[in-house]
Design an enzyme around this catalytic site. Structure first.
Site, short mmCIF file in Angstrom:
data_model
loop_
_atom_site.label_atom_id
_atom_site.label_comp_id
_atom_site.label_asym_id
_atom_site.label_seq_id
_atom_site.Cartn_x
_atom_site.Cartn_y
_atom_site.Cartn_z
N TYR A 101 54.22 65.46 12.18
CA TYR A 101 53.66 65.62 13.53
C TYR A 101 54.67 65.28 14.64
O TYR A 101 54.41 65.58 15.81
CB TYR A 101 52.39 64.78 13.71
CG TYR A 101 51.32 65.03 12.65
CD1 TYR A 101 51.30 66.19 11.89
CD2 TYR A 101 50.32 64.09 12.41
CE1 TYR A 101 50.34 66.41 10.92
CE2 TYR A 101 49.35 64.30 11.44
CZ TYR A 101 49.37 65.46 10.68
OH TYR A 101 48.41 65.66 9.72
N ARG A 108 38.99 72.57 13.56
CA ARG A 108 40.08 72.72 14.55
C ARG A 108 39.51 72.98 15.95
O ARG A 108 40.10 73.69 16.76
CB ARG A 108 41.05 73.83 14.14
CG ARG A 108 41.73 73.55 12.80
CD ARG A 108 42.82 74.53 12.49
NE ARG A 108 43.40 74.26 11.17
CZ ARG A 108 44.36 73.38 10.91
NH1 ARG A 108 44.88 72.67 11.89
NH2 ARG A 108 44.81 73.21 9.69
#
Ligand SMILES: NC(=O)c1ccc[n+]([C@@H]2O[C@H](COP(=O)([O-])OP(=O)(O)OC[C@H]3O[C@@H](n4cnc5c(N)ncnc54)[C@H](OP(=O)(O)O)[C@@H]3O)[C@@H](O)[C@H]2O)c1
Length: 325
Positions: A56, A206
């Protein structure tokens, strides 16, 4: 906030966790200060489980640094989870779970997070070129050295979980799971048998199962949802229709559709903990509130009638759906 125990090694976390991926990747540019505020608000609301990864903040540790800074004042009250297992190659993103890479990435994560131990260390993706026993053995060394407390796998299949578990007990498997994505339920018997906990990633599909979805092409150019099959025309409309029906059901209970989606996951087993991501402190309040929602059998039946097998369209673009090995 109620707590749940993941696995059989004593890992205890809040029933709703928090995923920090969105603060630096996947869904367009974020604001660092807002991200820090979101994490701190989550802590105030009783969230104790925070998820990050080397990936990330690729090459810079930006996501782990942000999370580490945000929790500095209360690090001992929270469980920090991070992940290893990727590498950049000339062809793009590759896998690398070789022992030397695991050790290097772990040392980097400790430094970026600013901590003396990582609570949960996951293998992010199974690496077919490295025997899982070697991966588990390396994590065991790190646990023995006091650098790591618990071992996790992400997107692993039954054989991998079993083999890993025989070398170093696996406390938790993390895989996508939501009202849109139910394939992982086939792995639950193995998890039950071995006493492994489960972390549901992308528990709001999501961001689709919130009522806030926009058609592909309307997101920031760097947002992966522009390419996600569930957002493409043909699937998008059917998914919107299902979320609208779920939202109507949620309204009859005085809750939001996001809360319904998270509360549903909590009913799927005592071993399940969702880790929704958001950059918004306000939405954290909404998401954390799902821990107090109870769903009756009739609600579960209505949900099943709306989405019996998950959402429309695959969970990743073609060629990117992880294979469980
Ligand atoms: N192991 C893996 O391979 C893997 C893969 C993907 C994700 N993960 C982990 O799982 C975490 C969560 O997954 P995710 O972020 O992909 O998906 P998610 O939690 O299902 O959804 C996140 C999206 O939903 C929106 N959102 C969140 N709460 C909302 C609400 N109450 N109302 C409206 N919109 C809301 C967020 O937007 P705003 O920020 O605008 O609120 C964000 O765009 C990640 O952060 C990461 O830690 C792991």
């Amino acid at each position: 906030m109620q707590h749940r125990t993941l696995g059989s090694q004593g890992l205890e976390v809040s029933a709703i966790g928090y995923g920090s991926m969105d603060l630096t990747m996947a869904y367009g540019p974020g604001d660092e200060q807002e991200g820090v505020a979101a994490i701190r608000r989550a802590h105030e609301l009783g969230v104790t489980f925070f998820d990050t990864a080397e990936l990330y903040g690729w090459g810079t540790g930006s996501n782990e640094i942000l999370l580490g800074n945000a929790v500095k004042g209360f690090r001992d009250e929270v469980v920090l989870a991070t992940k290893f297992g990727f590498e950049r190659t000339e062809q793009g993103l590759g896998l690398n779970s070789r022992p030397d890479n695991i050790r290097k990435v772990t040392d980097n994560s400790l430094r970026y997070l600013g901590v003396d131990h990582i609570d949960v260390l996951y293998q992010h993706r199974v690496d077919p070129d490295v025997p899982i026993e070697d991966v588990a053995g390396t994590v065991k060394e790190l646990i023995d050295a006091g650098k790591v407390k618990y071992f996790g796998l992400s997107e692993a299949g039954p054989q991998t979980i079993r083999k890993a578990h025989s070398v170093q007990p696996v406390s938790v498997l993390q895989t996508e799971y939501s009202l849109f994505e139910r394939d992982v339920e086939q792995l639950f018997p193995v998890l039950d048998e071995l006493g492994v906990g489960f972390v549901a990633y992308s528990p709001l599909g999501r961001g689709f199962i919130t009522g806030a979805a926009k058609p592909a092409g309307e997101y920031d150019a760097t947002d992966m949802r522009n390419f996600d099959p569930r957002w493409q025309s043909g699937n998008f409309e059917k998914n919107v229709d299902a979320v609208n029906k779920l939202a109507d059901l949620a309204a009859t209970k005085g809750i939001t559709v996001s809360q319904l989606a998270l509360a549903w996951l909590l009913t799927r087993g005592e071993h399940v903990v969702p880790i929704p991501g958001t950059r918004s402190p306000k939405r954290i309040e909404e998401n954390a509130g799902a821990a107090d929602v109870s769903l009756a059998e009739a609600d579960l039946a209505s949900i099943d009638a709306i989405l019996p097998r998950g959402g429309f369209g695959a969970r990743y673009a073609e060629g990117h759906v992880p294979t469980w090995i």
